[in-house]
Motif scaffolding. Structure first.
Motif, PDB file in Angstrom:
ATOM      1  N   GLY A   1       0.812  -1.212   0.000  1.00 26.66           N
ATOM      2  CA  GLY A   1       0.000   0.000   0.000  1.00 26.66           C
ATOM      3  C   GLY A   1       0.843   1.258   0.000  1.00 26.66           C
TER       4      GLY A   1
ATOM      5  N   TYR B   1       0.820   3.685   2.618  1.00 27.09           N
ATOM      6  CA  TYR B   1       1.125   4.278   3.916  1.00 27.09           C
ATOM      7  C   TYR B   1       2.248   3.490   4.585  1.00 27.09           C
TER       8      TYR B   1
ATOM      9  N   GLU C   1      -2.156   1.426  -5.621  1.00 22.75           N
ATOM     10  CA  GLU C   1      -1.363   1.075  -4.445  1.00 22.75           C
ATOM     11  C   GLU C   1       0.124   1.016  -4.773  1.00 22.75           C
TER      12      GLU C   1
ATOM     13  N   LYS D   1      -4.808   4.134   6.896  1.00 29.04           N
ATOM     14  CA  LYS D   1      -5.033   3.657   5.538  1.00 29.04           C
ATOM     15  C   LYS D   1      -5.278   4.845   4.636  1.00 29.04           C
TER      16      LYS D   1
ATOM     17  N   ASN E   1      -7.187   6.540   1.701  1.00 27.30           N
ATOM     18  CA  ASN E   1      -8.407   6.483   0.898  1.00 27.30           C
ATOM     19  C   ASN E   1      -8.241   7.349  -0.335  1.00 27.30           C
TER      20      ASN E   1
END
Length: 384
Positions: A17, A19, A249, A324, A326
Protein backbone atom coordinates in the motif's frame (compact mmCIF):
# COMPACT_ATOMS: atom_id res chain seq x y z
CA UNK A 1 19.50 -11.71 -15.37
CA UNK A 2 15.97 -12.78 -14.37
CA UNK A 3 14.96 -9.55 -12.67
CA UNK A 4 11.30 -10.45 -12.21
CA UNK A 5 12.18 -13.75 -10.56
CA UNK A 6 14.55 -11.94 -8.20
CA UNK A 7 11.79 -9.52 -7.28
CA UNK A 8 9.44 -12.37 -6.42
CA UNK A 9 12.16 -14.02 -4.33
CA UNK A 10 12.97 -10.92 -2.29
CA UNK A 11 9.75 -8.91 -2.14
CA UNK A 12 9.08 -7.75 1.42
CA UNK A 13 5.54 -9.01 1.91
CA UNK A 14 4.92 -7.08 5.14
CA UNK A 15 5.09 -3.76 3.28
CA UNK A 16 2.20 -2.89 0.98
CA UNK A 17 0.00 0.00 0.00
CA UNK A 18 0.84 3.67 0.18
CA UNK A 19 1.12 4.28 3.92
CA UNK A 20 4.64 3.40 5.12
CA UNK A 21 6.01 4.79 8.40
CA UNK A 22 8.73 4.03 10.95
CA UNK A 23 6.29 1.64 12.65
CA UNK A 24 6.25 -0.47 9.49
CA UNK A 25 10.00 -0.61 8.91
CA UNK A 26 11.36 -0.94 12.46
CA UNK A 27 10.58 -4.69 12.73
CA UNK A 28 12.41 -5.21 9.44
CA UNK A 29 15.48 -3.32 10.62
CA UNK A 30 15.65 -5.57 13.67
CA UNK A 31 15.81 -8.69 11.48
CA UNK A 32 18.82 -7.72 9.39
CA UNK A 33 22.04 -9.67 9.63
CA UNK A 34 24.99 -8.55 11.72
CA UNK A 35 26.84 -7.04 8.75
CA UNK A 36 24.12 -4.40 8.49
CA UNK A 37 24.85 -1.38 10.66
CA UNK A 38 21.57 0.24 11.78
CA UNK A 39 21.91 3.69 13.33
CA UNK A 40 19.57 6.38 14.58
CA UNK A 41 21.41 9.10 12.70
CA UNK A 42 19.21 11.95 13.87
CA UNK A 43 15.74 13.05 14.90
CA UNK A 44 12.89 14.69 13.05
CA UNK A 45 11.11 17.86 14.17
CA UNK A 46 8.75 15.68 16.23
CA UNK A 47 11.70 13.67 17.63
CA UNK A 48 11.07 10.58 15.55
CA UNK A 49 14.22 8.58 14.73
CA UNK A 50 15.71 8.89 11.26
CA UNK A 51 17.41 5.58 10.59
CA UNK A 52 20.38 4.79 8.39
CA UNK A 53 21.29 1.36 7.05
CA UNK A 54 24.93 0.82 6.15
CA UNK A 55 26.17 -2.37 4.52
CA UNK A 56 28.93 -3.49 2.17
CA UNK A 57 32.69 -3.25 2.04
CA UNK A 58 33.26 -2.16 -1.56
CA UNK A 59 35.04 0.87 -2.97
CA UNK A 60 31.96 2.35 -4.69
CA UNK A 61 29.86 4.29 -2.19
CA UNK A 62 26.11 4.63 -2.88
CA UNK A 63 23.93 7.06 -0.91
CA UNK A 64 20.18 6.37 -1.19
CA UNK A 65 17.35 8.17 0.59
CA UNK A 66 13.60 7.76 0.32
CA UNK A 67 10.50 9.53 1.62
CA UNK A 68 12.00 12.98 2.03
CA UNK A 69 8.44 13.65 0.90
CA UNK A 70 6.54 11.69 3.52
CA UNK A 71 3.67 10.60 1.27
CA UNK A 72 5.97 9.10 -1.39
CA UNK A 73 6.52 5.54 -0.23
CA UNK A 74 6.85 3.31 -3.30
CA UNK A 75 10.62 3.64 -3.45
CA UNK A 76 10.79 2.74 0.25
CA UNK A 77 8.97 -0.53 -0.38
CA UNK A 78 11.36 -1.29 -3.24
CA UNK A 79 14.32 -0.41 -1.00
CA UNK A 80 13.35 -3.15 1.43
CA UNK A 81 12.95 -5.60 -1.44
CA UNK A 82 16.50 -4.67 -2.45
CA UNK A 83 17.71 -4.88 1.17
CA UNK A 84 16.21 -8.39 1.41
CA UNK A 85 18.37 -9.34 -1.56
CA UNK A 86 21.45 -7.89 0.14
CA UNK A 87 20.51 -9.74 3.32
CA UNK A 88 20.44 -13.09 1.51
CA UNK A 89 23.19 -15.66 1.08
CA UNK A 90 23.07 -15.43 -2.71
CA UNK A 91 26.13 -14.95 -4.89
CA UNK A 92 24.56 -11.75 -6.21
CA UNK A 93 24.27 -10.32 -2.68
CA UNK A 94 27.88 -11.24 -1.98
CA UNK A 95 29.06 -9.56 -5.20
CA UNK A 96 27.05 -6.41 -4.55
CA UNK A 97 28.37 -6.05 -1.01
CA UNK A 98 31.94 -6.62 -2.15
CA UNK A 99 31.56 -3.97 -4.87
CA UNK A 100 29.55 -1.35 -3.01
CA UNK A 101 29.19 0.31 0.33
CA UNK A 102 25.60 1.41 0.79
CA UNK A 103 24.34 4.23 2.98
CA UNK A 104 20.52 4.08 2.97
CA UNK A 105 17.97 6.33 4.66
CA UNK A 106 14.68 4.47 4.23
CA UNK A 107 12.48 7.29 5.58
CA UNK A 108 14.10 10.73 5.60
CA UNK A 109 10.92 12.54 6.70
CA UNK A 110 9.25 10.32 9.34
CA UNK A 111 6.89 13.07 10.51
CA UNK A 112 5.62 13.58 6.97
CA UNK A 113 5.31 9.81 6.59
CA UNK A 114 3.18 9.57 9.75
CA UNK A 115 0.94 12.46 8.70
CA UNK A 116 1.01 11.37 5.02
CA UNK A 117 2.12 14.78 3.83
CA UNK A 118 4.75 15.95 1.38
CA UNK A 119 6.23 18.38 3.89
CA UNK A 120 7.78 17.89 7.32
CA UNK A 121 6.19 18.83 10.66
CA UNK A 122 7.16 22.50 10.10
CA UNK A 123 5.36 22.45 6.73
CA UNK A 124 8.69 22.74 4.88
CA UNK A 125 9.37 20.88 1.64
CA UNK A 126 12.72 19.25 2.39
CA UNK A 127 13.47 19.09 -1.33
CA UNK A 128 13.52 22.88 -1.39
CA UNK A 129 15.80 23.22 1.62
CA UNK A 130 19.15 21.91 0.43
CA UNK A 131 20.91 25.28 0.55
CA UNK A 132 18.96 26.94 3.37
CA UNK A 133 19.20 23.83 5.57
CA UNK A 134 16.54 25.24 7.85
CA UNK A 135 15.24 21.85 9.02
CA UNK A 136 16.84 19.07 11.08
CA UNK A 137 16.03 16.51 8.40
CA UNK A 138 17.71 18.60 5.70
CA UNK A 139 20.77 19.16 7.87
CA UNK A 140 21.03 15.43 8.51
CA UNK A 141 20.83 14.57 4.80
CA UNK A 142 23.65 17.01 4.13
CA UNK A 143 25.70 15.91 7.14
CA UNK A 144 25.62 12.30 6.00
CA UNK A 145 26.54 13.35 2.47
CA UNK A 146 29.55 15.32 3.72
CA UNK A 147 30.77 12.50 5.98
CA UNK A 148 30.06 9.56 3.68
CA UNK A 149 31.37 11.29 0.53
CA UNK A 150 29.37 9.10 -1.87
CA UNK A 151 30.37 8.23 -5.39
CA UNK A 152 26.70 8.19 -6.46
CA UNK A 153 23.45 9.52 -5.00
CA UNK A 154 19.97 8.06 -5.57
CA UNK A 155 17.15 10.50 -4.72
CA UNK A 156 13.98 8.40 -4.42
CA UNK A 157 10.45 9.77 -4.93
CA UNK A 158 6.90 9.15 -6.16
CA UNK A 159 5.13 11.26 -8.76
CA UNK A 160 1.43 11.91 -9.25
CA UNK A 161 -0.86 10.10 -11.67
CA UNK A 162 -1.11 13.25 -13.82
CA UNK A 163 2.17 12.55 -15.63
CA UNK A 164 2.51 10.85 -18.97
CA UNK A 165 5.63 9.78 -20.84
CA UNK A 166 5.36 12.57 -23.37
CA UNK A 167 1.93 12.97 -24.98
CA UNK A 168 1.71 9.38 -26.21
CA UNK A 169 -1.22 8.46 -23.97
CA UNK A 170 0.96 6.18 -21.87
CA UNK A 171 1.50 6.91 -18.18
CA UNK A 172 4.96 7.70 -16.85
CA UNK A 173 5.16 4.55 -14.73
CA UNK A 174 8.77 5.29 -13.86
CA UNK A 175 10.68 8.51 -14.54
CA UNK A 176 14.26 9.56 -14.05
CA UNK A 177 16.38 12.67 -14.07
CA UNK A 178 20.06 13.42 -14.15
CA UNK A 179 19.64 16.83 -12.48
CA UNK A 180 21.28 19.93 -13.88
CA UNK A 181 24.25 21.26 -11.96
CA UNK A 182 23.98 24.84 -13.27
CA UNK A 183 21.47 27.27 -14.75
CA UNK A 184 22.56 26.45 -18.31
CA UNK A 185 21.83 22.75 -17.78
CA UNK A 186 25.25 21.88 -19.18
CA UNK A 187 26.49 18.31 -19.42
CA UNK A 188 29.76 17.69 -17.56
CA UNK A 189 31.45 14.39 -16.72
CA UNK A 190 29.55 14.16 -13.44
CA UNK A 191 26.12 14.54 -15.00
CA UNK A 192 27.22 12.32 -17.89
CA UNK A 193 27.72 9.41 -15.48
CA UNK A 194 24.18 9.81 -14.12
CA UNK A 195 22.85 9.99 -17.67
CA UNK A 196 24.60 6.75 -18.61
CA UNK A 197 23.03 4.88 -15.71
CA UNK A 198 19.56 6.17 -16.60
CA UNK A 199 19.97 5.08 -20.22
CA UNK A 200 20.90 1.56 -19.07
CA UNK A 201 17.87 1.40 -16.76
CA UNK A 202 15.59 2.65 -19.51
CA UNK A 203 16.85 0.03 -21.95
CA UNK A 204 15.96 -2.73 -19.48
CA UNK A 205 12.60 -1.30 -18.43
CA UNK A 206 11.47 -0.95 -22.05
CA UNK A 207 11.29 -4.77 -22.10
CA UNK A 208 8.53 -4.67 -19.48
CA UNK A 209 6.81 -1.28 -19.78
CA UNK A 210 7.47 -0.07 -23.34
CA UNK A 211 6.78 3.63 -23.74
CA UNK A 212 6.11 4.11 -20.03
CA UNK A 213 9.44 5.56 -18.91
CA UNK A 214 9.71 9.32 -18.66
CA UNK A 215 12.41 11.94 -18.22
CA UNK A 216 11.79 14.53 -15.52
CA UNK A 217 12.20 18.26 -16.16
CA UNK A 218 15.79 19.43 -15.59
CA UNK A 219 15.21 23.07 -14.65
CA UNK A 220 17.93 24.00 -12.19
CA UNK A 221 17.17 24.81 -8.55
CA UNK A 222 20.11 24.46 -6.20
CA UNK A 223 17.73 24.26 -3.24
CA UNK A 224 16.63 20.87 -4.62
CA UNK A 225 18.79 18.14 -3.16
CA UNK A 226 19.57 16.41 -6.46
CA UNK A 227 20.67 19.62 -8.16
CA UNK A 228 22.71 20.52 -5.08
CA UNK A 229 24.59 17.23 -4.89
CA UNK A 230 25.12 17.18 -8.66
CA UNK A 231 26.61 20.67 -8.42
CA UNK A 232 28.91 19.44 -5.64
CA UNK A 233 30.36 16.88 -8.02
CA UNK A 234 28.47 13.67 -7.19
CA UNK A 235 26.55 11.89 -9.98
CA UNK A 236 22.95 11.98 -8.77
CA UNK A 237 19.83 10.29 -10.12
CA UNK A 238 16.23 11.17 -9.35
CA UNK A 239 13.92 8.13 -9.34
CA UNK A 240 10.19 8.85 -9.66
CA UNK A 241 7.71 6.02 -9.09
CA UNK A 242 4.58 6.78 -11.11
CA UNK A 243 1.31 5.21 -12.21
CA UNK A 244 0.80 1.82 -13.80
CA UNK A 245 -2.76 1.13 -15.03
CA UNK A 246 -5.08 0.27 -12.12
CA UNK A 247 -2.13 0.23 -9.71
CA UNK A 248 -3.06 2.98 -7.26
CA UNK A 249 -1.36 1.07 -4.44
CA UNK A 250 1.88 1.19 -6.51
CA UNK A 251 2.60 -2.51 -6.12
CA UNK A 252 3.35 -3.04 -9.84
CA UNK A 253 5.46 0.12 -10.05
CA UNK A 254 7.37 -1.07 -7.00
CA UNK A 255 8.68 -4.03 -9.01
CA UNK A 256 10.05 -1.78 -11.73
CA UNK A 257 11.77 0.44 -9.16
CA UNK A 258 13.43 -2.68 -7.72
CA UNK A 259 14.60 -3.64 -11.21
CA UNK A 260 15.89 -0.09 -11.71
CA UNK A 261 17.97 -0.29 -8.51
CA UNK A 262 19.54 -3.55 -9.63
CA UNK A 263 20.27 -2.39 -13.17
CA UNK A 264 21.88 0.76 -11.80
CA UNK A 265 24.19 -1.24 -9.53
CA UNK A 266 25.15 -3.69 -12.26
CA UNK A 267 25.81 -0.85 -14.70
CA UNK A 268 28.06 0.96 -12.23
CA UNK A 269 29.92 -2.24 -11.32
CA UNK A 270 30.71 -2.90 -14.99
CA UNK A 271 31.58 0.77 -15.70
CA UNK A 272 29.12 0.67 -18.61
CA UNK A 273 27.83 4.17 -17.89
CA UNK A 274 30.97 6.19 -18.52
CA UNK A 275 30.58 6.57 -22.29
CA UNK A 276 28.51 9.47 -23.58
CA UNK A 277 24.83 8.48 -23.73
CA UNK A 278 23.43 12.01 -23.92
CA UNK A 279 21.60 11.47 -27.23
CA UNK A 280 19.86 8.35 -25.91
CA UNK A 281 19.00 10.12 -22.66
CA UNK A 282 17.23 13.01 -24.35
CA UNK A 283 15.31 10.57 -26.53
CA UNK A 284 13.48 9.41 -23.39
CA UNK A 285 10.17 11.33 -23.56
CA UNK A 286 9.87 14.16 -21.07
CA UNK A 287 7.17 13.96 -18.43
CA UNK A 288 4.06 15.91 -19.38
CA UNK A 289 0.95 16.73 -17.35
CA UNK A 290 -1.56 15.02 -19.63
CA UNK A 291 -3.59 12.65 -17.41
CA UNK A 292 -6.63 12.70 -15.17
CA UNK A 293 -7.69 9.68 -13.16
CA UNK A 294 -11.10 9.76 -14.88
CA UNK A 295 -12.48 11.32 -18.04
CA UNK A 296 -16.21 11.25 -18.79
CA UNK A 297 -16.88 11.95 -22.45
CA UNK A 298 -19.88 13.25 -24.37
CA UNK A 299 -22.05 14.55 -21.54
CA UNK A 300 -25.10 16.59 -22.44
CA UNK A 301 -25.74 19.68 -20.30
CA UNK A 302 -28.04 22.70 -20.50
CA UNK A 303 -26.29 26.04 -20.95
CA UNK A 304 -28.19 29.32 -21.38
CA UNK A 305 -31.25 27.62 -22.85
CA UNK A 306 -29.04 25.65 -25.20
CA UNK A 307 -27.84 22.10 -24.88
CA UNK A 308 -24.19 21.31 -25.45
CA UNK A 309 -21.97 18.30 -25.33
CA UNK A 310 -18.89 18.49 -23.14
CA UNK A 311 -16.48 16.36 -21.13
CA UNK A 312 -15.76 16.09 -17.40
CA UNK A 313 -12.59 14.96 -15.64
CA UNK A 314 -12.12 13.75 -12.09
CA UNK A 315 -9.02 13.29 -9.97
CA UNK A 316 -8.40 11.33 -6.81
CA UNK A 317 -7.42 13.09 -3.59
CA UNK A 318 -5.58 10.92 -1.09
CA UNK A 319 -6.65 11.08 2.54
CA UNK A 320 -5.34 9.29 5.60
CA UNK A 321 -7.88 7.55 7.82
CA UNK A 322 -7.19 4.85 10.40
CA UNK A 323 -3.69 4.25 9.03
CA UNK A 324 -5.03 3.66 5.54
CA UNK A 325 -5.01 5.84 2.45
CA UNK A 326 -8.41 6.48 0.90
CA UNK A 327 -8.80 7.65 -2.67
CA UNK A 328 -11.66 10.13 -3.09
CA UNK A 329 -12.58 11.29 -6.58
CA UNK A 330 -13.53 14.93 -7.24
CA UNK A 331 -14.50 16.78 -10.40
CA UNK A 332 -11.33 18.57 -11.53
CA UNK A 333 -12.00 19.97 -15.02
CA UNK A 334 -14.86 20.53 -17.48
CA UNK A 335 -14.38 21.26 -21.18
CA UNK A 336 -13.02 19.78 -24.37
CA UNK A 337 -10.09 18.12 -22.57
CA UNK A 338 -8.63 17.47 -26.00
CA UNK A 339 -5.05 17.51 -24.69
CA UNK A 340 -5.69 15.05 -21.88
CA UNK A 341 -5.98 11.32 -21.36
CA UNK A 342 -7.79 9.42 -18.64
CA UNK A 343 -6.54 6.43 -16.72
CA UNK A 344 -10.21 5.38 -16.80
CA UNK A 345 -12.46 6.70 -19.58
CA UNK A 346 -16.23 6.46 -19.91
CA UNK A 347 -18.26 7.55 -22.94
CA UNK A 348 -21.74 8.60 -21.86
CA UNK A 349 -23.00 9.03 -25.43
CA UNK A 350 -24.77 12.37 -24.89
CA UNK A 351 -26.50 11.39 -21.68
CA UNK A 352 -27.07 13.92 -18.90
CA UNK A 353 -25.49 13.71 -15.45
CA UNK A 354 -26.90 14.94 -12.14
CA UNK A 355 -25.60 14.82 -8.59
CA UNK A 356 -27.67 13.70 -5.61
CA UNK A 357 -29.16 17.20 -5.34
CA UNK A 358 -30.36 17.09 -8.91
CA UNK A 359 -27.77 19.51 -10.30
CA UNK A 360 -25.02 19.16 -12.86
CA UNK A 361 -21.76 18.59 -10.94
CA UNK A 362 -19.25 21.44 -10.80
CA UNK A 363 -15.52 21.54 -10.16
CA UNK A 364 -14.59 20.33 -6.65
CA UNK A 365 -17.82 18.31 -6.31
CA UNK A 366 -17.37 14.68 -5.40
CA UNK A 367 -17.48 12.44 -8.45
CA UNK A 368 -20.79 10.85 -7.44
CA UNK A 369 -23.64 11.25 -9.93
CA UNK A 370 -26.37 9.63 -11.98
CA UNK A 371 -25.94 9.19 -15.72
CA UNK A 372 -29.21 9.62 -17.60
CA UNK A 373 -31.12 8.05 -14.70
CA UNK A 374 -29.69 4.70 -15.78
CA UNK A 375 -26.17 4.37 -14.45
CA UNK A 376 -24.46 5.53 -11.30
CA UNK A 377 -20.94 6.86 -10.80
CA UNK A 378 -19.69 6.35 -7.22
CA UNK A 379 -16.32 7.77 -6.23
CA UNK A 380 -15.38 8.16 -9.87
CA UNK A 381 -16.18 4.61 -10.96
CA UNK A 382 -19.19 3.20 -12.76
CA UNK A 383 -21.15 1.12 -10.28
CA UNK A 384 -21.93 -2.33 -11.60
Amino acid sequence: MEFKALYQDYKEETLSGRYITNNHIEPLLNKLASDFKITTAGLSVNKQPIYTIEVGTGDQKIYMWSQMHGNESTTTKALFDFINLLNSNSSLAKALKETFRFMIIPIANPDGATAYTRVNANAVDLNRDSVNLSQPESRLLRHIYDNFQPDYCFNLHDQRTIFGAGNTGKPATVSFLAPAYNENRDINTVREKAIGIIVAINEELQKYIPGQVGRFDDSFNNNCIGDCFQSLGTPTILFEAGHYPNDYEREVTREYIFIAYLVAMLTISKSEHVSNKTVEYFEIPQNMIVFFDFIYKNIKIDAADNQKITNFAAQYKETLENDKINFEAYIAEIGTLSEYFGHTVYDFKEETILNEKGFVPVINDKADFLVGNKQKIVNGLLKK
